[in-house]
Write an enzyme that holds these catalytic residues in place. Structure first.
Site, PDB file in Angstrom:
ATOM      1  N   GLU A 150      48.511  75.850  36.744  1.00  0.00           N
ATOM      2  CA  GLU A 150      48.860  74.566  37.345  1.00  0.00           C
ATOM      3  C   GLU A 150      50.350  74.234  37.218  1.00  0.00           C
ATOM      4  O   GLU A 150      50.716  73.237  36.613  1.00  0.00           O
ATOM      5  CB  GLU A 150      48.042  73.453  36.664  1.00  0.00           C
ATOM      6  CG  GLU A 150      46.559  73.631  36.822  1.00  0.00           C
ATOM      7  CD  GLU A 150      45.730  72.553  36.101  1.00  0.00           C
ATOM      8  OE1 GLU A 150      44.718  72.136  36.675  1.00  0.00           O
ATOM      9  OE2 GLU A 150      46.096  72.149  34.987  1.00  0.00           O
TER      10      GLU A 150
ATOM     11  N   HIS B 127      52.974  72.266  32.594  1.00  0.00           N
ATOM     12  CA  HIS B 127      52.370  71.623  31.416  1.00  0.00           C
ATOM     13  C   HIS B 127      53.383  71.542  30.277  1.00  0.00           C
ATOM     14  O   HIS B 127      53.075  71.844  29.131  1.00  0.00           O
ATOM     15  CB  HIS B 127      51.125  72.399  30.958  1.00  0.00           C
ATOM     16  CG  HIS B 127      49.915  72.159  31.819  1.00  0.00           C
ATOM     17  ND1 HIS B 127      49.142  71.029  31.731  1.00  0.00           N
ATOM     18  CD2 HIS B 127      49.368  72.908  32.810  1.00  0.00           C
ATOM     19  CE1 HIS B 127      48.154  71.090  32.612  1.00  0.00           C
ATOM     20  NE2 HIS B 127      48.271  72.218  33.289  1.00  0.00           N
TER      21      HIS B 127
ATOM     22  N   ASP C  61      51.554  70.960  25.754  1.00  0.00           N
ATOM     23  CA  ASP C  61      51.113  70.426  27.053  1.00  0.00           C
ATOM     24  C   ASP C  61      52.009  69.267  27.491  1.00  0.00           C
ATOM     25  O   ASP C  61      52.997  68.958  26.827  1.00  0.00           O
ATOM     26  CB  ASP C  61      49.634  70.015  27.004  1.00  0.00           C
ATOM     27  CG  ASP C  61      48.943  70.362  28.316  1.00  0.00           C
ATOM     28  OD1 ASP C  61      49.372  69.844  29.368  1.00  0.00           O
ATOM     29  OD2 ASP C  61      47.992  71.160  28.300  1.00  0.00           O
TER      30      ASP C  61
HETATM   31  C1  TNX Z   1      42.482  72.245  33.750  1.00  0.00           C
HETATM   32  S1  TNX Z   1      42.035  74.951  32.483  1.00  0.00           S
HETATM   33  C2  TNX Z   1      43.487  72.559  32.865  1.00  0.00           C
HETATM   34  C3  TNX Z   1      43.731  71.692  31.696  1.00  0.00           C
HETATM   35  C4  TNX Z   1      42.870  70.468  31.735  1.00  0.00           C
HETATM   36  C5  TNX Z   1      41.456  70.856  32.147  1.00  0.00           C
HETATM   37  C6  TNX Z   1      40.490  69.727  32.119  1.00  0.00           C
HETATM   38  C7  TNX Z   1      43.540  74.900  32.661  1.00  0.00           C
HETATM   39  C8  TNX Z   1      44.185  76.165  32.561  1.00  0.00           C
HETATM   40  N1  TNX Z   1      44.166  73.742  32.916  1.00  0.00           N
HETATM   41  O1  TNX Z   1      45.100  71.369  31.621  1.00  0.00           O
HETATM   42  O2  TNX Z   1      42.873  69.896  30.482  1.00  0.00           O
HETATM   43  O3  TNX Z   1      41.498  71.376  33.444  1.00  0.00           O
HETATM   44  O4  TNX Z   1      39.176  70.171  32.300  1.00  0.00           O
END
Ligand code: TNX
Length: 691
Positions: free
Chosen positions: A315, A251, A209
């Protein structure tokens, strides 16, 4: 003679008493077995003489059973290979007696217990059921009992009958994020034990991450390949597969910090120290970056035998790619064109994901990706993990993808589980009580029977931005994991929450036995003293000039002056949420009233983009048409050094008499030190009081 008689009576009374107190197994466990048929025959007595007989190949299962019984009853059971013995507990596999993998049947007769599985996993789940049925010995729960107990005194009665059970979903998983806060290997093993106790068969291990540090304090560690191999074996013994995730192409800031040439700008980059989504992602136009990722995936596949490899895809901001000459050249080279659905950069991400899917598939594995990978042209074989709700999963199933449902609305165990957040260990926000997990229906009704077959499983996720210790991981998991288990294994159409809570009580004995930390809200329902004193505004007609955001509008404007104070998390239904425009409420007192004071509450949760209001204005009117301002107050922005929580804001002004009052509460834009810098912050407000 008299003495002797008295002695006999006393002995009888003692016998009656010990008999009555003999513990009896209760098959009403989690997940609730689908078929339990009991009869009146004399119960099987489990005691230190009971032998476990196992068919070849089930030696490990026999060891687990013996270990569990010694944990729960304090007696060890001998284990021998099965050669037609007619006593004891027999473990065997009879696949032809079942139509489904992982199914089991337990047959209890006065002399013998047979745990029969469709396969070894089925036998293992039968053992879990037996283990959860046996009450934890009072030797552990009541220290007074510890004296003078003989081995021969310990036993448990197993009521006779047949239990048949099988899972509803073939994929039953939980996820854990050891990146935001490192989780030591031994704790990960305990997590795997918890999964095993809940009949889960997939452990999603989120291995990369943006972050790896917090505040300015180094927090971290690593797993060596040998440690991982050991962990994989540990999980496999418990019929759990470990799915590694390398989150691509976003990430990735921690990787960029080590290998800056793999990013679009070349860095320098730092392992990220704050929460959110970094805009620095892998450079999709750089062939070296792609080869690096291929290497990493191959190395991961060398270590992890998992049939599934998770390649992330969530994301991934595209701002760097939009400006990066290499990424733009790649878009040209591939002939990528934007269309009315997606940008060229979205399709560039599909190129990365599909290229990596080929690397994974070349080794006979399948990829899993977060639902964002549907944005573009995703490889047909990819399994979609639906986290932003169930919509992604529904769309994917319609397109023929296999789907794992893990929506944040019901299955994000990093969210609060109580409204009383002041009494909870701080977490990322949200509000997800056990009840809500238990309500989740993973099988979308709108799908056809053919499409429904694509919903292969259900999973809950534990992200660790705010979880620095393993006890906190357990606290977030338990008892929500019980609700998840029932959904994964049984998915009952009709759910009885009260009966479920009763089943949870027995699980708590096991939590305590194994020293698992857990939340106990469902056993101690909270009663709030949460009303405000009646004031001029209470229950008067109220209108909003602009409605709250749809997902945070609940019963609408009336929430703001119903006399109930905002409580708990922002999505508890007790707050109205606004983003990018002010809350602008007009309250009609129905007759002229004198006022000099306005007060309201707002909630701050900076990680969730919720800041305190920037300004409040009070205006009054006699006709409801022309308003004039009587007060205005600026409120300084909350900083990371300030606590999140619920705060009251007040404005005083010269007494004024009017029939209407208008309260305008504005919000900030996210400040520079926030990952969402420049976007409007949310405001969550409740209970406007006027005096
Ligand atoms: C979204 S769920 C994210 C994570 C975060 C999380 C916190 C996802 C695929 N990505 O990177 O830790 O929300 O709730």
């Amino acid at each position: 003679m008299k003495k002797l008689l008295l002695f006999c009576l006393a002995a009888m009374a003692f016998a009656a008493c010990t008999k009555e107190q003999l513990p009896v197994a209760d098959y009403d466990i989690i997940p609730q077995p689908k078929e339990v048929r009991l009869n009146e025959e004399k119960p099987f007595e489990l005691n230190f003489k009971t032998v476990v007989y196992y068919e070849a190949g089930l030696e490990r299962e026999a060891m687990f059973l013996s270990e569990y019984v010694s944990n729960i009853l304090c007696i060890g059971l001998n284990q021998h290979e099965y050669h037609g013995q007619t006593d004891g507990i027999v473990l065997n596999i009879v696949s032809e007696d079942f139509t489904q993998a992982e199914a089991y049947e337990i047959n209890v007769t006065p002399k013998q217990v047979i745990i029969k599985g469709a396969d070894a996993a089925g036998v293992f789940y039968g053992i879990q059921t037996l283990r959860k049925s046996i009450p934890v010995s009072r030797l552990f729960t009541d220290p007074q009992q510890n004296f003078n107990v003989k081995l021969s005194d310990i036993s448990c009665q197993l009521p006779c009958g047949t239990i048949r059970d099988w899972p509803n979903f073939s994929y039953r998983g939980m996820h854990l994020d050891p990146c935001r806060h490192f989780i030591p290997l031994d704790s990960v093993k305990v997590y795997i034990d918890m999964l095993a106790m809940h009949n889960m068969n997939q452990f999603h291990f989120h291995l990369s991450d943006d972050q790896g540090w917090y505040d300015t304090i180094r927090h971290g560690g690593f797993y060596t390949q040998d440690e991982l191999r050991d962990l994989i074996e540990y999980a496999a013994e418990r019929h759990i597969n470990i799915i590694p995730e390398i989150d691509l192409p976003g990430h990735m800031q921690a990787a960029l910090a080590c290998y800056p040439h793999l990013g679009c700008t070349g860095g320098p980059y730092e392992v990220w120290k704050r929460w959110g989504v970094s805009e620095d992602v892998l450079c999709a136009g750089n062939e070296e970056t792609m080869l690096f990722v291929e290497d990493v995936l191959n190395e991961v596949m060398d270590v992890f035998p998992s049939p599934y490899i998770h390649i992330g895809g969530d994301e991934c901001p595209k701002v760097r790619w939009e400006k990066c000459p290499k990424c733009q050249a790649k878009i040209k080279e591939l002939g990528i064109k934007k269309d009315d659905k997606f940008t060229a950069e979205d399709y560039l991400q599909s190129y990365v994901m599909n290229r990596m899917a080929k690397v994974v598939e070349a080794r006979g594995r399948r990829v899993i990706g977060w639902d964002e990978i549907l944005e573009g042209n995703v490889s047909e074989t990819a399994i979609i993990m639906s986290w932003r709700g169930t919509e992604g999963g529904i769309e994917a199933a319609r397109k023929g993808h296999d789907v794992i449902m893990a929506p944040s609305s019901h299955l994000y165990f990093d969210y609060y589980q109580s409204e009383d957040i002041a009494s909870e260990p701080m977490c990322i926000g949200g509000y997800l009580p056990v009840e809500r997990v238990y309500e989740f229906q993973p099988m979308p009704e709108e799908l056809t029977p053919e499409q429904k077959k694509h919903i292969i499983g259900v999973q809950a996720n534990i992200w660790t931005e705010y979880i620095a210790h393993f006890w906190h991981v357990q606290y977030m998991a338990l008892p929500r994991m019980e609700a998840l288990t029932e959904i994964q294994w049984n998915n009952p159409q009709e759910r009885d929450f009260d009966a479920f809570v009763e089943r949870c009580r027995h699980m708590v004995q096991l939590y305590e036995l194994y020293h698992y930390t857990y939340a106990d809200h469902i056993f101690n329902p909270q009663v709030w003293a949460d009303t405000v004193e009646a004031n001029l505004a209470t229950s008067k007609p109220i209108t909003l000039r602009q409605q709250p955001a749809e997902q945070y509008s609940y019963e609408g404007a009336v929430v703001l002056n119903d006399g109930n104070l905002g409580r708990g998390a922002y999505n508890s239904g007790r707050w109205l949420g606004f983003c990018g425009y002010p809350l602008d409420a007009v309250i009609d007192f129905e007759q002229p009233a004198e006022m000099q004071h306005v007060r309201f509450h707002a909630l701050t949760n900076k990680g969730a983009w919720i800041y305190n209001p920037s300004q409040v204005k009070v205006l009054v009117s006699d006709d409801g048409e022309t308003f004039h301002e009587v007060a205005q107050k600026d409120i300084p922005i909350s900083t990371w050094a300030d606590k999140d929580g619920i705060f009251a804001y007040e404005v005083d002004f010269k007494p004024v008499t009017a029939k209407f009052v208008e309260v305008v509460i504005s919000g900030y834009n996210l400040p520079e030190d926030h990952s969402g810098f420049g976007n409007p912050a949310w405001i969550f407000v409740d209970e406007i009081e006027v005096e």
